[in-house]
Design an enzyme around this catalytic site. Structure first.
Site, short mmCIF file in Angstrom:
data_model
loop_
_atom_site.label_atom_id
_atom_site.label_comp_id
_atom_site.label_asym_id
_atom_site.label_seq_id
_atom_site.Cartn_x
_atom_site.Cartn_y
_atom_site.Cartn_z
CB CYS A 79 -63.05 -4.37 16.32
SG CYS A 79 -63.25 -5.64 17.57
CG HIS A 105 -63.33 -4.70 21.38
ND1 HIS A 105 -62.96 -5.21 22.60
CD2 HIS A 105 -64.59 -5.16 21.14
CE1 HIS A 105 -63.94 -5.95 23.08
NE2 HIS A 105 -64.95 -5.93 22.21
#
Length: 198
Positions: free
Chosen positions: A111, A135
């Site tokens: 992420c 992400h």
């Protein structure tokens, strides 16, 4: 990278860490028999409050002399905007990430956690651009320094990155595979009723 010796991994946590990612990583690695130490950063005692209010009690706190950082085989950075900000700015975290990468130990981030790889300066110490993912919300902060891939899990030698909460199981199982072997990863995955294959 896998052998029969007991493997050890550090999972960093900080205020604002994405709890799904942290807990899934910790759980999957422990299911595989990997000794995991949850190491809090910028918190000196008590639990860490994650991005959605879940509290995680760490095993230790960064700077704790009882944690022999050099004895670990992997270091892992979960995402979460707040947690990533703390981890990316912490000099000890940056140093550990850079040292592990230089020593060919596993360095992993998921992420927004991939931003900590950037602030550790790892990409400046290798001759070729490193392949990473993250992400989508932080892609623009990474794609000029790295060879960015829109893939669920990206492995570039000893650097492993992934996208977000929905890719955490794949990410964690890839870490198991690299640390203790594909057979163990398959064994751990079997009872999880996954909707993907390894």
């Amino acid at each position: 990278m896998a052998n029969s010796q007991l493997k050890k991994a550090i999972v960093f946590v900080a205020e604002g860490t994405e709890e799904m990612e942290a807990v899934i990583i910790i759980n999957v690695l422990r299911r595989a028999g990997i000794h995991v130490v949850v190491l809090a950063v910028e918190v000196s005692s008590g639990p860490v409050t994650c991005s959605r209010g879940v509290k995680i009690t760490p095993d230790a706190y960064i700077g704790d002399d009882s944690v022999k950082i050099g004895s670990f085989d992997a270091v892992i950075v979960p995402g979460g905007a707040g947690g990533t900000s703390v981890l990316s700015k912490n000099a000890q975290v940056r140093s550990i990430l850079a040292e592990f990468h230089a020593q060919r130990k596993i360095v992993a981030a998921i992420c927004a956690g991939t931003l900590a790889i950037k602030t550790a300066g790892i990409q400046s110490k290798v001759p070729q651009p490193l392949r990473v993912t993250s992400h989508p919300s932080v892609k623009a902060q990474l794609e000029h320094d790295f060879l960015y891939k829109d893939e669920r899990v990206v492995v570039d030698s000893n650097l492993v990155t992934s996208r977000g909460p929905g890719t955490t199981l794949e990410f964690a199982l890839k870490l198991v595979s690299l640390l203790v072997g594909e057979e163990k990863a398959s064994e751990v995955a079997a009872p999880m009723v996954l909707n993907f294959s390894l």
